[in-house]
Design an enzyme around this catalytic site. Structure first.
Site, mmCIF file in Angstrom:
data_model
loop_
_atom_site.group_PDB
_atom_site.id
_atom_site.type_symbol
_atom_site.label_atom_id
_atom_site.label_comp_id
_atom_site.label_asym_id
_atom_site.label_seq_id
_atom_site.Cartn_x
_atom_site.Cartn_y
_atom_site.Cartn_z
ATOM 1 N N THR A 10 -20.325 -10.108 7.629
ATOM 2 C CA THR A 10 -20.110 -11.382 6.185
ATOM 3 C C THR A 10 -20.348 -10.764 5.251
ATOM 4 O O THR A 10 -19.578 -11.013 3.821
ATOM 5 C CB THR A 10 -21.271 -12.535 6.677
ATOM 6 O OG1 THR A 10 -20.725 -12.821 8.236
ATOM 7 C CG2 THR A 10 -20.248 -13.697 5.933
ATOM 8 N N LYS A 193 -38.668 -15.543 1.161
ATOM 9 C CA LYS A 193 -37.653 -15.663 -0.639
ATOM 10 C C LYS A 193 -39.231 -16.149 -1.585
ATOM 11 O O LYS A 193 -38.440 -15.199 -2.439
ATOM 12 C CB LYS A 193 -36.910 -17.007 -0.689
ATOM 13 C CG LYS A 193 -35.855 -16.092 -0.273
ATOM 14 C CD LYS A 193 -34.458 -17.331 0.062
ATOM 15 C CE LYS A 193 -33.658 -16.631 1.091
ATOM 16 N NZ LYS A 193 -32.092 -17.639 1.522
ATOM 17 N N GLY A 290 -23.764 -17.149 1.871
ATOM 18 C CA GLY A 290 -22.165 -16.480 2.064
ATOM 19 C C GLY A 290 -21.618 -15.567 1.544
ATOM 20 O O GLY A 290 -22.039 -14.739 0.954
#
Length: 385
Positions: A10, A193, A290
């Protein structure tokens, strides 16, 4: 600048497309010379190889971009690239958190850069803005919606009244959630994160096991209905605070007043806020995952390298995360609520309450006392601060 690209999934395929299209003067200085794929059957381009040594041992390759994901073999490949004097750009948060201190030290000693804008915030320029802020200000704190999958699920539950399982299935059908969504819904992705943001923003290397982590696996429509009725929206919030007493780090579902900016963040978007003296609170909003948003962040790091901008290796010192001074009140739903009578401020019903103001350390102890594998807990933000 010649690039060795590890992975063509991806993110990797997004990086390859952006670089190959050469739409700007800056990108025209980048060239992907080799691409690592997993199997011979995956080879569809004459640059592709299944042998990592074709990349890490190639003296003409200047930078290795790691988009494989997971811990191994990604760590070994990145380690070999750094050792051989190649810059590394990675989107792999899990691998970074597991080996951050070792990789930063290796990059420093070999005189190369380890860059990871894409590992936190996807297409949001979060890490680079922490760097820019630090040139003028100490960063006091950060918090935000770091995970698009959970934000999509919570948005669906709030906006459409869906139960958790139905909203999760929709997220999987849309490609936002993996077949095994554990890292997302249990808060681990957000915790990775928080660790990376603490390293970049505070200059410290936090142990992920010191962070108090609560996910949304056991949230129900009942919890969402309570939040809505009382003027709140539920979001999974990761945060870090640096003070004179040390550093704290938490991940927890949070009931946020509807007028707060985080309450307005829809679908799979991320929103992250930093707080510093002269700049105050700055919030960055955008796509958190994404192919193209993440690839965009990778290519930004590559352009920084080719333009010799911001190539200094991040460094940090080990620190113990301590949440004893982080005080708040909490919404708790548990079948064993009677075991925490001494900290209950308001009893909502037989299984649900709002606690008195307590620390995250006290909350963690309370969770052990409850001995409830399906307990749901959320921080209650009483104002818009």
């Amino acid at each position: 600048m010649k690039i060795g690209l590890l992975g063509h999934g991806t993110v990797g395929s997004g990086v390859r497309k952006i670089v190959d299209e050469k739409n700007t003067k800056e990108i025209s200085q980048l060239e992907i010379s080799k691409i690592l794929v997993r199997y011979e059957k995956d080879i569809t381009d004459n640059r592709m190889t299944v042998d990592i040594h074709d990349i890490v041992d190639d003296s003409e390759i200047d930078v290795v971009v790691e988009c494989i994901g997971g811990d191994e073999p990604a760590f070994s490949y990145v380690q070999a690239a750094l050792f051989n004097g190649k810059h590394v750009v990675t989107s792999n948060k899990k691998m970074l958190v597991n080996h951050l201190e070792e990789l930063l030290e290796l990059a420093r000693t070999r005189g190369v850069s380890l860059k990871y804008e894409a590992a936190c915030g996807g297409g949001i320029p979060w890490m680079s803005n922490l760097d820019r802020t630090k040139r003028i200000d100490d960063i006091n704190s950060f918090r935000g919606i770091f995970n698009g999958t959970t934000n999509y699920i919570l948005s669906k539950m709030s906006d459409e009244g869906l139960e958790f399982a139905v909203a999760l299935k929709e997220a999987q059908d849309c490609g936002y959630a993996e077949f095994d969504p554990s890292d997302d819904i249990d808060g681990m992705d957000t915790a990775y994160k928080v660790v990376l943001s603490s390293c970049k923003g505070f200059g410290v290397l936090a142990n992920i096991h010191d962070i108090d982590i609560y996910g949304i696996r056991h949230i129900s429509a009942k919890d969402i209905a309570y939040a809505c009725k009382h003027g709140y929206v539920c979001k999974l919030i990761g945060s870090g605070v640096k003070s004179d007493s040390g550093v704290s780090g938490t991940v927890i579902p949070t009931f946020i007043p509807k007028q707060n900016i985080f309450a307005t963040i829809p679908a799979n978007f991320n929103a992250i806020e930093s707080d510093s003296k002269t700049l105050g609170k700055m919030t960055y909003v955008g796509q958190g995952a994404g192919s193209y948003p993440t690839a965009h962040a990778v290519v930004q790091d590559l352009i920084d390298l080719v333009l010799h901008q911001d190539t200094e290796v991040s460094s940090g010192v080990g620190v113990h995360v301590d949440n004893k001074n982080r005080l708040s009140s909490f919404y708790v739903r548990s079948v064993n609520l009677n075991r925490m009578e001494d900290v209950i401020e308001e009893r909502i019903d037989e299984d649900t309450c709002i606690t008195k103001e307590i620390s995250f350390v006290e909350l963690a102890s309370m969770m052990k006392v409850l001995e409830d594998n399906a307990v749901f807990v959320a921080e209650v933000m009483h104002d818009c601060k």
